[in-house]
Design an enzyme around this catalytic site. Structure first.
Site, PDB file in Angstrom:
ATOM      1  N   LYS A  11      23.568  10.724 -21.153  1.00 56.12           N
ATOM      2  CA  LYS A  11      24.617  11.543 -21.295  1.00 56.12           C
ATOM      3  C   LYS A  11      25.866  10.981 -21.885  1.00 56.12           C
ATOM      4  O   LYS A  11      26.063   9.675 -22.352  1.00 56.12           O
ATOM      5  CB  LYS A  11      25.071  11.797 -19.645  1.00 56.12           C
ATOM      6  CG  LYS A  11      23.796  12.391 -18.782  1.00 56.12           C
ATOM      7  CD  LYS A  11      24.284  12.679 -17.389  1.00 56.12           C
ATOM      8  CE  LYS A  11      23.221  13.378 -16.608  1.00 56.12           C
ATOM      9  NZ  LYS A  11      23.728  13.865 -15.310  1.00 56.12           N
ATOM     10  N   TYR A  51      21.595  23.915 -17.733  1.00 53.17           N
ATOM     11  CA  TYR A  51      22.041  23.680 -16.026  1.00 53.17           C
ATOM     12  C   TYR A  51      21.920  24.917 -15.276  1.00 53.17           C
ATOM     13  O   TYR A  51      22.517  24.962 -14.318  1.00 53.17           O
ATOM     14  CB  TYR A  51      23.266  22.911 -15.986  1.00 53.17           C
ATOM     15  CG  TYR A  51      22.952  21.332 -16.229  1.00 53.17           C
ATOM     16  CD1 TYR A  51      22.270  20.534 -15.518  1.00 53.17           C
ATOM     17  CD2 TYR A  51      23.639  20.782 -17.217  1.00 53.17           C
ATOM     18  CE1 TYR A  51      22.057  19.276 -15.568  1.00 53.17           C
ATOM     19  CE2 TYR A  51      23.360  19.236 -17.446  1.00 53.17           C
ATOM     20  CZ  TYR A  51      22.571  18.855 -16.709  1.00 53.17           C
ATOM     21  OH  TYR A  51      22.515  17.465 -16.854  1.00 53.17           O
ATOM     22  N   PHE A  59      30.463  22.317  -8.462  1.00 57.38           N
ATOM     23  CA  PHE A  59      30.382  21.286  -9.704  1.00 57.38           C
ATOM     24  C   PHE A  59      30.075  21.868 -10.964  1.00 57.38           C
ATOM     25  O   PHE A  59      30.039  21.160 -12.089  1.00 57.38           O
ATOM     26  CB  PHE A  59      29.777  19.725  -9.250  1.00 57.38           C
ATOM     27  CG  PHE A  59      28.279  19.719  -9.185  1.00 57.38           C
ATOM     28  CD1 PHE A  59      27.539  19.816 -10.057  1.00 57.38           C
ATOM     29  CD2 PHE A  59      27.832  19.843  -7.746  1.00 57.38           C
ATOM     30  CE1 PHE A  59      26.071  19.771 -10.024  1.00 57.38           C
ATOM     31  CE2 PHE A  59      26.414  19.612  -7.773  1.00 57.38           C
ATOM     32  CZ  PHE A  59      25.743  19.873  -8.631  1.00 57.38           C
ATOM     33  N   ARG A  87      12.253   9.167 -12.460  1.00 58.31           N
ATOM     34  CA  ARG A  87      13.239   9.347 -11.599  1.00 58.31           C
ATOM     35  C   ARG A  87      13.532   8.091 -10.637  1.00 58.31           C
ATOM     36  O   ARG A  87      14.363   7.795 -10.147  1.00 58.31           O
ATOM     37  CB  ARG A  87      12.720  10.543 -10.653  1.00 58.31           C
ATOM     38  CG  ARG A  87      12.556  11.742 -11.158  1.00 58.31           C
ATOM     39  CD  ARG A  87      13.748  12.495 -11.334  1.00 58.31           C
ATOM     40  NE  ARG A  87      14.677  12.696 -10.169  1.00 58.31           N
ATOM     41  CZ  ARG A  87      15.746  13.536 -10.155  1.00 58.31           C
ATOM     42  NH1 ARG A  87      16.043  14.001 -11.332  1.00 58.31           N
ATOM     43  NH2 ARG A  87      16.212  13.810  -9.075  1.00 58.31           N
ATOM     44  N   THR A  93      21.228   9.967  -7.613  1.00 57.03           N
ATOM     45  CA  THR A  93      22.327  10.729  -8.321  1.00 57.03           C
ATOM     46  C   THR A  93      23.743  10.180  -8.177  1.00 57.03           C
ATOM     47  O   THR A  93      24.089  10.096  -9.268  1.00 57.03           O
ATOM     48  CB  THR A  93      22.575  12.277  -7.677  1.00 57.03           C
ATOM     49  OG1 THR A  93      21.344  12.852  -7.759  1.00 57.03           O
ATOM     50  CG2 THR A  93      23.358  12.900  -8.743  1.00 57.03           C
ATOM     51  N   ARG A 104      21.231   4.037 -13.265  1.00 53.67           N
ATOM     52  CA  ARG A 104      22.374   4.574 -12.415  1.00 53.67           C
ATOM     53  C   ARG A 104      23.240   3.325 -11.874  1.00 53.67           C
ATOM     54  O   ARG A 104      24.576   3.341 -12.040  1.00 53.67           O
ATOM     55  CB  ARG A 104      22.245   5.608 -11.681  1.00 53.67           C
ATOM     56  CG  ARG A 104      21.928   6.935 -12.541  1.00 53.67           C
ATOM     57  CD  ARG A 104      21.328   8.136 -11.694  1.00 53.67           C
ATOM     58  NE  ARG A 104      21.356   9.505 -12.352  1.00 53.67           N
ATOM     59  CZ  ARG A 104      20.895  10.562 -11.931  1.00 53.67           C
ATOM     60  NH1 ARG A 104      20.167  10.560 -10.848  1.00 53.67           N
ATOM     61  NH2 ARG A 104      20.848  11.664 -12.830  1.00 53.67           N
ATOM     62  N   ASN A 114      27.089  10.010 -14.656  1.00 54.54           N
ATOM     63  CA  ASN A 114      25.746   9.232 -14.010  1.00 54.54           C
ATOM     64  C   ASN A 114      24.645   8.722 -15.289  1.00 54.54           C
ATOM     65  O   ASN A 114      23.702   8.554 -15.125  1.00 54.54           O
ATOM     66  CB  ASN A 114      25.100   9.591 -12.848  1.00 54.54           C
ATOM     67  CG  ASN A 114      24.427  10.975 -12.990  1.00 54.54           C
ATOM     68  OD1 ASN A 114      24.494  11.692 -14.067  1.00 54.54           O
ATOM     69  ND2 ASN A 114      24.070  11.557 -12.038  1.00 54.54           N
ATOM     70  N   HIS A 117      19.930  12.022 -17.283  1.00 52.15           N
ATOM     71  CA  HIS A 117      19.155  13.028 -16.647  1.00 52.15           C
ATOM     72  C   HIS A 117      17.736  12.702 -16.724  1.00 52.15           C
ATOM     73  O   HIS A 117      17.281  12.345 -17.692  1.00 52.15           O
ATOM     74  CB  HIS A 117      19.325  14.513 -17.637  1.00 52.15           C
ATOM     75  CG  HIS A 117      18.822  15.624 -17.083  1.00 52.15           C
ATOM     76  ND1 HIS A 117      18.850  16.312 -15.944  1.00 52.15           N
ATOM     77  CD2 HIS A 117      17.547  15.956 -17.552  1.00 52.15           C
ATOM     78  CE1 HIS A 117      17.979  16.950 -15.689  1.00 52.15           C
ATOM     79  NE2 HIS A 117      17.253  16.986 -16.951  1.00 52.15           N
ATOM     80  N   GLU A 128      12.161  22.187 -19.580  1.00 54.23           N
ATOM     81  CA  GLU A 128      13.157  21.197 -20.319  1.00 54.23           C
ATOM     82  C   GLU A 128      12.963  20.651 -21.730  1.00 54.23           C
ATOM     83  O   GLU A 128      13.583  20.406 -22.429  1.00 54.23           O
ATOM     84  CB  GLU A 128      13.777  20.286 -19.378  1.00 54.23           C
ATOM     85  CG  GLU A 128      14.376  20.642 -18.267  1.00 54.23           C
ATOM     86  CD  GLU A 128      14.908  19.785 -17.222  1.00 54.23           C
ATOM     87  OE1 GLU A 128      14.688  18.504 -17.486  1.00 54.23           O
ATOM     88  OE2 GLU A 128      15.310  19.982 -16.033  1.00 54.23           O
TER      89      GLU A 128
HETATM   90  P1  GDP Z   1      19.975  14.543 -10.703  1.00 53.15           P
HETATM   91  O1  GDP Z   1      18.445  15.484 -10.482  1.00 53.15           O
HETATM   92  O2  GDP Z   1      19.801  13.250  -9.813  1.00 53.15           O
HETATM   93  O3  GDP Z   1      20.523  14.694 -11.961  1.00 53.15           O
HETATM   94  O4  GDP Z   1      21.077  15.610  -9.566  1.00 53.15           O
HETATM   95  P2  GDP Z   1      21.180  17.020  -9.261  1.00 53.15           P
HETATM   96  O5  GDP Z   1      20.342  17.929 -10.115  1.00 53.15           O
HETATM   97  O6  GDP Z   1      21.562  17.267  -7.957  1.00 53.15           O
HETATM   98  O7  GDP Z   1      22.470  17.299 -10.311  1.00 53.15           O
HETATM   99  C1  GDP Z   1      22.719  17.514 -11.751  1.00 53.15           C
HETATM  100  C2  GDP Z   1      23.843  16.713 -12.172  1.00 53.15           C
HETATM  101  O8  GDP Z   1      25.014  17.149 -11.838  1.00 53.15           O
HETATM  102  C3  GDP Z   1      23.840  15.256 -11.829  1.00 53.15           C
HETATM  103  O9  GDP Z   1      23.234  14.183 -12.320  1.00 53.15           O
HETATM  104  C4  GDP Z   1      25.466  14.874 -11.721  1.00 53.15           C
HETATM  105  O10 GDP Z   1      25.695  14.560 -13.320  1.00 53.15           O
HETATM  106  C5  GDP Z   1      26.189  16.237 -11.534  1.00 53.15           C
HETATM  107  N1  GDP Z   1      26.411  16.143 -10.038  1.00 53.15           N
HETATM  108  C6  GDP Z   1      25.505  16.291  -8.881  1.00 53.15           C
HETATM  109  N2  GDP Z   1      26.255  16.131  -7.773  1.00 53.15           N
HETATM  110  C7  GDP Z   1      27.751  16.167  -8.197  1.00 53.15           C
HETATM  111  C8  GDP Z   1      28.935  16.362  -7.470  1.00 53.15           C
HETATM  112  O11 GDP Z   1      28.820  16.572  -6.194  1.00 53.15           O
HETATM  113  N3  GDP Z   1      29.914  16.382  -8.271  1.00 53.15           N
HETATM  114  C9  GDP Z   1      30.101  16.464  -9.891  1.00 53.15           C
HETATM  115  N4  GDP Z   1      31.057  16.452 -10.241  1.00 53.15           N
HETATM  116  N5  GDP Z   1      28.571  16.330 -10.199  1.00 53.15           N
HETATM  117  C10 GDP Z   1      27.508  16.391  -9.588  1.00 53.15           C
END
Ligand code: GDP
Length: 140
Positions: A11, A51, A59, A87, A93, A104, A114, A117, A128
């Site tokens: 990222k 996304y 968010f 993962r 996350t 991370r 973070n 992805h 994807e």
């Molecule tokens: P991942 O699969 O671990 O990447 O998590 P998710 O699919 O739940 O979320 C996608 C991405 O959205 C995350 O990797 C973060 O970059 C962002 N994200 C997730 N939760 C939050 C949040 O609570 N706040 C913000 N600002 N970004 C978030």
């Protein structure tokens, strides 16, 4: 376990801090092979499409703004159980909850910035990967 492919993204927080090589070393150390890789800048439309599943999340707008704030490196990783393995090596996350030694935990700045992805299922990995890479660009 079968050899799989998964999509990974380094990222904008990672490219900004010049962490591409260090993160790739962790991925390779975890037994994942980088079988396709390119650096690009996501447009707003591309980030929104990628996304799409998160469109209703609070968010979403911040995430799109962050993902378009600088270059990303998109890659296809290949290996035994690559989806789950990636993962695992990414970590949770929220870096505050990520296990020691995970990408991370070592590198992420925040729950949003973070660093990486990774696809969360084989079905999403296929979707994807095809979002970014034609088959001819994936060389195992
Ligand atoms: P991942 O699969 O671990 O990447 O998590 P998710 O699919 O739940 O979320 C996608 C991405 O959205 C995350 O990797 C973060 O970059 C962002 N994200 C997730 N939760 C939050 C949040 O609570 N706040 C913000 N600002 N970004 C978030």
């Amino acid at each position: 376990m079968a050899v799989e492919r998964t999509l990974s993204i380094l990222k904008p927080d990672a490219t900004r801090r010049n962490l591409t090589g260090r993160i790739n070393a962790v991925l390779e150390g975890a037994g994942l092979r980088i079988v396709a890789q390119k650096r690009l800048r996501l447009t707003t439309a591309a980030a929104e499409a990628f996304y799409e599943v998160h469109r209703e999340r609070g968010f979403f707008r911040d995430l799109v703004t962050f993902m378009t704030s600088g270059p990303v490196v998109v890659q296809v990783l290949e290996g035994e159980g690559a989806v789950a393995r990636n993962r695992e090596v990414m970590g949770a996350t929220n870096p505050a909850n990520a296990a020691p030694g995970t990408i991370r935990r070592e590198f992420a700045e925040s729950i949003e910035a973070n660093s990486v992805h990774g696809s969360d299922s084989a079905e999403n990995a296929a979707r994807e990967i095809s979002f970014f890479f034609p088959e001819i660009e994936i060389v195992g």
